[in-house]
Motif scaffolding. Structure first.
Motif, PDB file in Angstrom:
ATOM      1  N   GLY A 293       0.814  -1.217   0.000  1.00 55.75           N
ATOM      2  CA  GLY A 293       0.000   0.000   0.000  1.00 55.75           C
ATOM      3  C   GLY A 293       0.844   1.262   0.000  1.00 55.75           C
ATOM      4  N   GLU A 294       1.969   1.218   0.722  1.00 60.22           N
ATOM      5  CA  GLU A 294       2.866   2.375   0.756  1.00 60.22           C
ATOM      6  C   GLU A 294       3.435   2.679  -0.619  1.00 60.22           C
ATOM      7  OE1 GLU A 294       2.981  -0.195   2.713  1.00 60.22           O
ATOM      8  OE2 GLU A 294       2.542   0.568   4.731  1.00 60.22           O
ATOM      9  N   SER A 295       3.784   1.633  -1.364  1.00 54.96           N
ATOM     10  CA  SER A 295       4.335   1.824  -2.708  1.00 54.96           C
ATOM     11  C   SER A 295       3.298   2.422  -3.653  1.00 54.96           C
ATOM     12  CB  SER A 295       4.825   0.483  -3.271  1.00 54.96           C
ATOM     13  OG  SER A 295       5.923  -0.007  -2.549  1.00 54.96           O
ATOM     14  N   VAL A 296       2.075   1.948  -3.551  1.00 52.59           N
ATOM     15  CA  VAL A 296       1.002   2.454  -4.407  1.00 52.59           C
ATOM     16  C   VAL A 296       0.747   3.923  -4.112  1.00 52.59           C
ATOM     17  CG1 VAL A 296      -1.445   2.255  -4.973  1.00 52.59           C
ATOM     18  CG2 VAL A 296      -0.069   0.192  -4.660  1.00 52.59           C
ATOM     19  N   MET A 297       0.686   4.282  -2.831  1.00 50.50           N
ATOM     20  CA  MET A 297       0.431   5.666  -2.450  1.00 50.50           C
ATOM     21  C   MET A 297       1.579   6.570  -2.892  1.00 50.50           C
ATOM     22  SD  MET A 297      -1.623   7.828  -1.228  1.00 50.50           S
ATOM     23  CE  MET A 297      -2.853   6.683  -0.567  1.00 50.50           C
ATOM     24  N   ALA A 298       2.817   6.107  -2.697  1.00 51.11           N
ATOM     25  CA  ALA A 298       3.980   6.904  -3.097  1.00 51.11           C
ATOM     26  C   ALA A 298       4.003   7.108  -4.607  1.00 51.11           C
ATOM     27  CB  ALA A 298       5.270   6.216  -2.645  1.00 51.11           C
ATOM     28  N   ALA A 299       3.689   6.066  -5.363  1.00 50.64           N
ATOM     29  CA  ALA A 299       3.667   6.179  -6.825  1.00 50.64           C
ATOM     30  C   ALA A 299       2.579   7.143  -7.273  1.00 50.64           C
ATOM     31  CB  ALA A 299       3.447   4.801  -7.455  1.00 50.64           C
ATOM     32  N   PHE A 300       1.419   7.101  -6.611  1.00 51.57           N
ATOM     33  CA  PHE A 300       0.318   8.000  -6.978  1.00 51.57           C
ATOM     34  C   PHE A 300       0.681   9.457  -6.698  1.00 51.57           C
ATOM     35  CE2 PHE A 300      -3.523  10.392  -6.081  1.00 51.57           C
ATOM     36  CZ  PHE A 300      -4.294  10.117  -7.188  1.00 51.57           C
TER      37      PHE A 300
ATOM     38  N   PHE B  95       9.678   1.707  -8.926  1.00 52.99           N
ATOM     39  CA  PHE B  95      10.028   1.949  -7.532  1.00 52.99           C
ATOM     40  C   PHE B  95       9.220   1.122  -6.532  1.00 52.99           C
ATOM     41  CE2 PHE B  95      10.930   5.996  -9.775  1.00 52.99           C
ATOM     42  CZ  PHE B  95      12.289   6.058  -9.539  1.00 52.99           C
ATOM     43  N   GLY B  96       8.153   0.485  -6.975  1.00 53.26           N
ATOM     44  CA  GLY B  96       7.273  -0.193  -6.038  1.00 53.26           C
ATOM     45  C   GLY B  96       7.871  -1.446  -5.431  1.00 53.26           C
ATOM     46  N   LYS B  97       7.464  -1.722  -4.189  1.00 60.19           N
ATOM     47  CA  LYS B  97       7.856  -2.950  -3.501  1.00 60.19           C
ATOM     48  C   LYS B  97       6.697  -3.929  -3.564  1.00 60.19           C
ATOM     49  CE  LYS B  97      10.995  -0.665  -0.237  1.00 60.19           C
ATOM     50  NZ  LYS B  97      11.303  -0.416   1.183  1.00 60.19           N
ATOM     51  N   ARG B  98       7.001  -5.136  -4.010  1.00 67.62           N
ATOM     52  CA  ARG B  98       5.942  -6.123  -4.160  1.00 67.62           C
ATOM     53  C   ARG B  98       5.572  -6.767  -2.826  1.00 67.62           C
ATOM     54  NH1 ARG B  98       4.668  -8.329  -9.194  1.00 67.62           N
ATOM     55  NH2 ARG B  98       5.707  -7.291 -10.935  1.00 67.62           N
TER      56      ARG B  98
ATOM     57  N   ILE C  81      -2.480   7.451 -15.946  1.00 65.58           N
ATOM     58  CA  ILE C  81      -2.450   6.051 -15.533  1.00 65.58           C
ATOM     59  C   ILE C  81      -1.179   5.357 -16.008  1.00 65.58           C
ATOM     60  CG2 ILE C  81      -3.543   3.791 -15.886  1.00 65.58           C
ATOM     61  CD1 ILE C  81      -4.942   5.600 -13.840  1.00 65.58           C
ATOM     62  N   ASN C  82      -0.758   5.637 -17.230  1.00 67.46           N
ATOM     63  CA  ASN C  82       0.448   4.979 -17.746  1.00 67.46           C
ATOM     64  C   ASN C  82       1.700   5.439 -17.003  1.00 67.46           C
ATOM     65  OD1 ASN C  82       0.035   3.141 -20.250  1.00 67.46           O
ATOM     66  ND2 ASN C  82      -1.392   4.827 -20.564  1.00 67.46           N
ATOM     67  N   ILE C  83       1.772   6.728 -16.648  1.00 74.15           N
ATOM     68  CA  ILE C  83       2.898   7.196 -15.843  1.00 74.15           C
ATOM     69  C   ILE C  83       2.854   6.538 -14.461  1.00 74.15           C
ATOM     70  CG2 ILE C  83       3.928   9.195 -14.693  1.00 74.15           C
ATOM     71  CD1 ILE C  83       2.967  10.904 -17.029  1.00 74.15           C
ATOM     72  N   PHE C  84       1.673   6.487 -13.867  1.00 73.38           N
ATOM     73  CA  PHE C  84       1.521   5.890 -12.542  1.00 73.38           C
ATOM     74  C   PHE C  84       1.971   4.429 -12.520  1.00 73.38           C
ATOM     75  CE2 PHE C  84      -1.441   3.212 -10.017  1.00 73.38           C
ATOM     76  CZ  PHE C  84      -0.964   3.518  -8.751  1.00 73.38           C
ATOM     77  N   LEU C  85       1.527   3.646 -13.486  1.00 74.80           N
ATOM     78  CA  LEU C  85       1.888   2.227 -13.524  1.00 74.80           C
ATOM     79  C   LEU C  85       3.383   2.041 -13.760  1.00 74.80           C
ATOM     80  CD1 LEU C  85      -1.107   0.707 -15.526  1.00 74.80           C
ATOM     81  CD2 LEU C  85      -0.662   0.563 -13.069  1.00 74.80           C
TER      82      LEU C  85
END
Length: 235
Positions: free
Chosen positions: A111-118, A231-234, A221-225
């Motif tokens: 969740g932290e990775s998703v929020m940071a990416a957004f 950078f996201g952690k799985r 959306i494409n930039i976000f993904l």
């Protein structure tokens, strides 16, 4: 980008921009709500969605196919008159279906990775939008170049997915995706100005407004993904 007739028309342009970004924000909110209800909520909607995923063959491909069909439907009458209501319904449907696939992807990350990416994407998108609105130079040449590069990128994605299956190539694809859609964000934002100058008095201006919102939604959306993949952690 098409050649637009230049008209000295600025009255109403800020409201036009505000409406387009409002529709784009609505699309993002609908996608977020769709993702939450289908993936993260403990409701009958989530149960039905997971049942669909497990019991319907190629369910994810079906969702992607529906997304593509809705995008084509929105763009098919780009140069014809379509009611704003019809375009809005198609855009909301697309946002909802897109939210389902986005939910599946984001569920792979913390969740932290998703929020940071957004947050990172929102900040980047805001800066690029300001550039698109304020820059005097015509961005059409680099915009067309980015669209051409996007075709090559799509081919590379499929080649890597089915042949190379390389994590290194996948990372390079994500980096190039950020670059391409960053350029397209500024280009699409500037293009709104030319569309307003040419079509402000047209009966189809409402439909074009939805189309502009769709293009900005896709850029975001494409930039976000891509940022999430880099950078996201799985989980």
């Amino acid at each position: 980008m098409q050649e637009y007739k230049q008209i000295d028309r600025t009255e109403g342009l800020p409201k036009f921009y505000a409406a387009i970004y409002g529709y784009m924000t609505l699309g993002l909110l609908m996608s977020a709500a769709s993702a939450y209800l289908a993936i993260y909520s403990d409701t009958i909607i989530s149960d039905m969605f997971y049942e669909f995923l497990y019991e319907v063959p190629y369910s994810v491909l079906i969702l992607i196919g529906i997304e593509l069909l809705l995008v084509v439907s929105l763009r098919f009458k780009e140069n014809r008159i379509r009611s704003t209501a019809a375009s809005t319904v198609l855009f909301i449907l697309y946002s909802v279906v897109s939210g389902l696939t986005l939910g599946l992807i984001t569920s792979l990350y913390t969740g932290e990775s998703v929020m940071a990416a957004f947050i990172s994407t929102a900040a980047m998108f805001g800066v690029l939008s300001v550039i698109g609105v304020t820059v005097k130079k015509d961005l059409s040449p680099i915009g067309r170049g980015a669209l051409s590069a996007l075709i090559g990128l799509i081919v590379t994605v499929f080649v890597n997915a089915f042949i190379f299956q390389s994590e290194g190539v996948s990372m390079m694809i994500s980096i190039v995706t950020v670059i391409i859609f960053s350029i397209l964000t500024a280009y699409d934002t500037q293009k709104i100005k030319y569309i307003y100058q040419h079509y402000a008095d047209s009966a189809g201006i409402g439909s074009l407004m939805i189309l502009c919102a769709l293009e900005l939604y896709l850029d975001f959306i494409n930039i976000f993904l891509a940022v999430l993949r880099i950078f996201g952690k799985r989980n």
